[in-house]
Design an enzyme around this catalytic site. Structure first.
Site, PDB file in Angstrom:
ATOM      1  N   LEU A  45       6.766  70.180 163.361  1.00 21.47           N
ATOM      2  CA  LEU A  45       8.212  69.955 163.389  1.00 21.47           C
ATOM      3  C   LEU A  45       8.646  69.160 164.612  1.00 21.47           C
ATOM      4  CD1 LEU A  45      11.040  72.337 162.482  1.00 21.47           C
ATOM      5  CD2 LEU A  45      10.966  71.561 164.858  1.00 21.47           C
ATOM      6  N   ASN A  47      12.112  68.097 166.719  1.00 24.31           N
ATOM      7  CA  ASN A  47      13.573  68.217 166.803  1.00 24.31           C
ATOM      8  C   ASN A  47      14.133  67.305 167.882  1.00 24.31           C
ATOM      9  OD1 ASN A  47      12.401  70.799 168.007  1.00 24.31           O
ATOM     10  ND2 ASN A  47      14.495  71.202 168.566  1.00 24.31           N
ATOM     11  N   ASP A  48      14.887  67.770 168.816  1.00 21.72           N
ATOM     12  CA  ASP A  48      15.696  66.890 169.681  1.00 21.72           C
ATOM     13  C   ASP A  48      14.932  65.741 170.350  1.00 21.72           C
ATOM     14  OD1 ASP A  48      16.941  69.296 169.229  1.00 21.72           O
ATOM     15  OD2 ASP A  48      17.294  69.750 171.340  1.00 21.72           O
ATOM     16  N   GLN A  64      11.100  67.059 170.990  1.00 21.92           N
ATOM     17  CA  GLN A  64      10.700  68.450 170.852  1.00 21.92           C
ATOM     18  C   GLN A  64       9.712  68.545 169.700  1.00 21.92           C
ATOM     19  OE1 GLN A  64      12.285  71.789 172.301  1.00 21.92           O
ATOM     20  NE2 GLN A  64      11.800  70.200 173.774  1.00 21.92           N
ATOM     21  N   SER A 108      14.538  71.377 175.577  1.00 21.43           N
ATOM     22  CA  SER A 108      15.055  70.018 175.765  1.00 21.43           C
ATOM     23  C   SER A 108      15.463  69.697 177.188  1.00 21.43           C
ATOM     24  CB  SER A 108      16.247  69.795 174.835  1.00 21.43           C
ATOM     25  OG  SER A 108      15.768  69.619 173.534  1.00 21.43           O
ATOM     26  N   ARG A 168      20.756  75.765 178.725  1.00 18.32           N
ATOM     27  CA  ARG A 168      19.617  74.842 178.570  1.00 18.32           C
ATOM     28  C   ARG A 168      20.042  73.384 178.409  1.00 18.32           C
ATOM     29  NH1 ARG A 168      19.180  78.393 173.927  1.00 18.32           N
ATOM     30  NH2 ARG A 168      20.325  77.488 172.180  1.00 18.32           N
ATOM     31  N   ASP A 169      19.006  72.535 178.329  1.00 18.01           N
ATOM     32  CA  ASP A 169      19.120  71.106 178.006  1.00 18.01           C
ATOM     33  C   ASP A 169      19.763  70.287 179.138  1.00 18.01           C
ATOM     34  OD1 ASP A 169      18.285  72.243 175.603  1.00 18.01           O
ATOM     35  OD2 ASP A 169      20.260  72.107 174.665  1.00 18.01           O
ATOM     36  N   GLU A 223      25.076  72.860 172.912  1.00 17.67           N
ATOM     37  CA  GLU A 223      23.717  72.404 173.191  1.00 17.67           C
ATOM     38  C   GLU A 223      23.747  70.930 173.572  1.00 17.67           C
ATOM     39  OE1 GLU A 223      20.764  75.280 170.806  1.00 17.67           O
ATOM     40  OE2 GLU A 223      21.510  73.665 169.566  1.00 17.67           O
TER      41      GLU A 223
END
Ligand code: FRU
Length: 486
Positions: A45, A47-48, A64, A108, A168-169, A223
């Site tokens: 998978l 993601n970001d 990610q 992230s 986060r991030d 996020e």
């Protein structure tokens, strides 16, 4: 997905024999719906987008990544590089979650250049024996061997008072020679916001506080915040969770959008801004991140997917891709998003290029992966319809109604399997300008449509048969049409 026990989700890639991983890669490589010109994971998978940065002639873009399956598990950062934002080279996994503070995922974060080196700042995600989350923010730099070296212990080891572990991030930026980072957060009263730190050296960080916006209660978590200035204005991008649908807006499970306002005068944390605007009116778009190009353009890449949604490619052990890069400009207090100009390098064969007079309906070409560009459009009927990836059983329909200026993306019949039907199978936007231009990028399992030279954009995953290839235009109109294979 019962095999995805907690243990299976947190299994490191290093547990797998190299030949087993090779086999997984081979199975994924030959599975249906693999993209032809989008960034996608070799297995598992994606993601970001993370750590997007330009340095010495090269763009670095990480994402990610959970290697072992189409689920959210132990996250790595996978590294891609490019000279032109079009052709990407696979640099492999760069950030490995194998230290105590990131034992349950390298979450992230962003990239920045310091001392002529690519640096990153990301979130370490750790679970304790009771499965409580512990969050920290970690700085690192990219070594010449392609691996990220972490500067441990974490730069920001804990969450400040007033916030939950959903913190986060970090997105790092410089402002008048001071480093800042903006972090997505959840207050202890379970509302979302963004928090800012500052630093002299991008290693030791001091909390300055929460960004003061006009949206103190807007969802339960923000996020992936990103702050930058564009044409003298301040822009805050973020992905709020927990926003209710409203008319045509906020139809997906989670949203991504922006505020435009007066530039921040940090360390003053007040942000005077206009209303929240969604970035993309499609079905599959989340957690975008921007960087500055060599020539000063602001470039955005998003995740063409969403959390907590199943996709048909899951059963082939891979999920998601990144959007094409977009250039951002600001016009009349509105962000315009155009595909980066470099993307014309993707064009292979010209299938059609001519002025056209549409009187009823016609099929200018057949193609699976293509770009369609329509300009100088003059509509003579009330509606104009584009059908793509069409066969007897399947069609993806884009429809414009001149009276209302409403443009609708309909994936009801895009294939045998449609993701997220609980959230509906159409998305619409009301344009400010009457439709005069449209640019479509169609990959094996995605569509990105840019309307009116960047006024509105929709990204969508579709899962049609590879043989569904007819392109049909219907209505009455004149204009210029070009179609290229990609
Ligand atoms: C957004 C997100 C981030 C987090 C990452 C984990 O999709 O939830 O907030 O850092 O994904 O993979």
């Amino acid at each position: 997905m019962n095999q995805w026990t907690r243990e299976a989700r947190y299994r490191p890639l290093s547990d797998l024999a190299p030949e087993v991983y090779q086999l997984m890669k081979e199975e994924v490589r030959t599975s249906p719906w693999r993209f032809s010109f989008h960034i996608q994971p070799p297995t598992g998978l994606l993601n970001d987008p993370n750590g997007f940065v330009y340095h010495n002639g090269t763009y670095h873009l990480f994402y990610q990544w959970f290697p072992l399956g189409p689920v959210h598990g132990l996250k790595y950062w996978y590294h891609m590089t490019s000279k032109d934002l079009v052709h990407w080279f696979d640099e492999g996994a760069a950030l490995i979650p194998n230290d105590d503070p990131d034992s349950h995922g390298a979450y992230s974060g962003s990239g920045f250049i310091k001392n002529d080196q690519v640096h990153i700042m990301y979130t370490g995600n750790k679970r304790d024996a009771e499965w409580n989350r512990h969050t920290s923010q970690i700085v690192g730099h990219l070594r010449s061997d392609g691996r990220i070296e972490k500067h441990l212990p974490p730069a920001i080891p804990t969450v400040p008072d007033g916030y939950t572990e959903h913190f986060r991030d970090p997105k790092v930026f410089q402002h008048q020679d001071v480093w800042y980072c903006i972090i997505g957060a959840q207050r202890t009263d379970l509302t979302g916001c963004a928090v800012i730190y500052q630093s002299e050296d991008a290693e030791q960080w001091t909390l300055i506080g929460e960004l003061q916006t006009d949206y103190p209660r807007f969802g339960y978590m923000w996020e992936c915040p990103d702050y930058f200035e564009l044409e003298g204005q301040g822009v805050l991008l973020f992905s709020p969770q927990g926003i209710e649908p409203k008319g045509d807006h906020f139809q997906n499970i989670f949203q991504s959008g922006y505020f435009i306002g007066k530039p921040l005068t940090l360390p003053d944390l007040t942000f005077q801004h206009e209303d929240f605007v969604e970035l993309d009116f499609g079905f599959d778009f989340y957690a975008p991140q921007t960087t500055l190009a060599a020539d000063g353009r602001r470039i955005l890449v998003g995740w063409m997917g969403l959390p907590d949604i199943t996709y048909p490619s899951d059963r082939y052990n891979w999920a998601h891709g990144l959007t094409l890069p977009r250039e951002l400009t600001l016009e009349n207090q509105h962000l315009r998003q155009r595909p980066v100009r470099e993307l014309t390098a993707l064009r292979k064969e010209t299938l059609y290029a001519d002025e056209f007079v549409l009187e009823h309906s016609f099929s200018p070409a057949h193609a699976e992966t293509f770009e369609l560009e329509l300009s100088h459009l003059q509509l003579l009927s009330d509606t104009l319809t584009f059908k793509i990836r069409v066969s007897d059983q399947e069609e993806t329909v884009l429809r414009y109604e001149a009276q209302t200026r409403r443009f609708t993306f309909d994936r009801t019949h895009s294939g045998a399997e449609i993701p997220a039907t609980d959230y509906g199978t159409t998305r619409s936007v009301t344009l400010v300008e009457p439709l005069h231009a449209l640019r479509l990028f169609v990959d094996r399992s995605s569509v990105e449509v840019f309307l009116n030279d960047g006024e509105a954009v929709a990204s969508a995953r579709i899962f049609p048969k590879s043989t569904s290839q007819d392109i049909i235009l219907a209505g009455e109109a004149t204009g210029h049409l070009a179609i290229y294979t990609l």
